[in-house]
Design an enzyme around this catalytic site. Structure first.
Site, PDB file in Angstrom:
ATOM      1  CG  HIS A   1      -2.639  -1.869  14.428  1.00 23.72           C
ATOM      2  ND1 HIS A   1      -3.563  -1.446  13.500  1.00 23.72           N
ATOM      3  CD2 HIS A   1      -2.488  -3.209  14.221  1.00 23.72           C
ATOM      4  CE1 HIS A   1      -3.960  -2.474  12.766  1.00 23.72           C
ATOM      5  NE2 HIS A   1      -3.309  -3.545  13.184  1.00 23.72           N
TER       6      HIS A   1
ATOM      7  CD  GLU B   1      -3.735  -7.003  14.783  1.00 22.34           C
ATOM      8  OE1 GLU B   1      -4.926  -6.626  14.853  1.00 22.34           O
ATOM      9  OE2 GLU B   1      -3.060  -6.886  13.747  1.00 22.34           O
TER      10      GLU B   1
ATOM     11  CG  HIS C   1       0.614  -6.178  10.821  1.00 29.37           C
ATOM     12  ND1 HIS C   1       0.801  -5.073  11.626  1.00 29.37           N
ATOM     13  CD2 HIS C   1      -0.725  -6.329  10.702  1.00 29.37           C
ATOM     14  CE1 HIS C   1      -0.375  -4.585  11.992  1.00 29.37           C
ATOM     15  NE2 HIS C   1      -1.315  -5.331  11.429  1.00 29.37           N
TER      16      HIS C   1
ATOM     17  NE  ARG D   1      -5.587   1.151   3.830  1.00 32.27           N
ATOM     18  CZ  ARG D   1      -6.570   2.044   3.948  1.00 32.27           C
ATOM     19  NH1 ARG D   1      -6.475   3.239   3.406  1.00 32.27           N
ATOM     20  NH2 ARG D   1      -7.669   1.738   4.618  1.00 32.27           N
TER      21      ARG D   1
END
Length: 325
Positions: free
Chosen positions: A106, A123, A181, A201
């Site tokens: 991200h 996150e 991740h 992605r």
């Protein structure tokens, strides 16, 4: 005319079908999904097009956005409102990975604002259930140069450079912007994140759709945002103390504690200029404020407005994540 008093707020889960989703959100948490590929339950969301709707009390049917506009500082606190305005700053989820998620990363706030007019995405994960030998992909085995990374992508050998971590119930991880991740097959977790749905992605296990097409990769977009270091600061170590709110992590975006309930706990939020979110991650508890009473089961969430300063939580053998700013 004085506005109505706020109360313990619940929202309708927003269920998201994913190619990697499964049945556990239904089986473990009784989520009302007709699909066997439910990957995510968005519990509290102000993401455009996926905004939460109140499911209880006098505001049933009202949106989180409406609450933000009508109650602003009373709902989120003065400092939070000054910083974020009428945009609720967190996205709260439960995730079931029946198959491996795509390998992704991200952007940070700066890149996300420049490219997408969005918050970045920091996150946190709390593992709620994990099959035997279940893993996460987190970072790289060694430091990579940009040239070596590009070659790995071009030759479809990226997996050989990725670091894996075995997980069990109660493990916690911080996923900073840029960290490569993926949630592995057999993992169910609670996720706390900035209000953002921006994902780059970079590998998708060569999956194809029914029509034979592969999902889009974001190789070029990822280059500016990716962390190519040998990052190992993702696993969070914390102490768990019965009937206390124990800190897991504090970031500039959210603070997450965990409460291990063995009887009754009283929480005083008068010194916090913030809303609080309770996420049930184990067992069942009863949350009370005055005459307001809500049962919080595993896989459920409650939003406590900033103007509520005291609550009581009753439960045995239960664990609750306590999230605020």
């Amino acid at each position: 005319m004085k506005k109505c008093e706020l109360y313990l707020l619940r929202f309708d889960p927003i269920l998201k079908e994913k190619v990697w989703g499964g049945k556990k959100l239904k089986q473990l948490f009784n989520k009302n999904s007709p699909s066997d590929e439910t990957g995510e339950s968005w519990e509290i969301s102000d993401v455009e097009g996926s905004g939460s709707i109140v499911s209880n009390g006098k505001f049933k049917g009202r949106s989180l956005k409406w609450l933000m506009e009508e109650y602003n500082t009373r709902l989120v606190g003065e400092k939070v409102f000054d910083r974020f305005g009428t945009k609720f700053p967190l996205l709260i989820k439960f995730i079931d990975a029946a198959e491996n998620l795509s390998v992704q990363l991200h952007p940070n706030d700066e890149i996300a604002q420049k490219r997408h007019n969005s918050f970045g995405k920091t996150e946190m994960w709390y593992i709620m259930q994990a099959d035997k030998d279940a893993e996460l992909i987190l970072g790289f085995k060694e430091v990579l140069t940009e040239q070596k990374y590009i070659k790995l992508v071009e030759t479809n050998k990226l997996l050989s450079a990725l670091n894996s971590e075995r997980v069990q119930v109660g493990d916690s991880f911080i996923i900073k912007p840029g960290l490569v991740h993926a949630i592995g097959a057999g993992v169910v977790l609670a996720e706390i994140q900035q209000t953002s749905d921006i994902t780059y992605r970079i590998y998708d296990w060569d999956r194809t759709s029914d029509s034979g097409e592969k999902r889009e990769l974001h190789t070029d977009l990822a280059l500016e945002a990716i962390d190519l270091s040998k990052n190992r600061d993702f696993r969070i170590n914390f102490d768990l103390k019965p009937n206390q709110s124990s800190e897991i992590i504090t970031t500039r975006y959210f603070k997450t504690n965990i409460i291990q309930l063995e009887s009754t706990v009283k929480r005083d939020y008068s010194s916090r200029d913030s809303f609080v979110i309770l996420m049930g991650v184990e067992g069942e508890a009863i949350v009370k404020h005055g005459d307001n009473r809500e049962v919080l089961k595993q896989g459920e969430s409650i939003l406590i407005p900033a103007e509520i300063h005291e609550i009581t939580i009753e439960g045995i053998n239960s664990k609750i994540l306590e999230v605020s700013l």
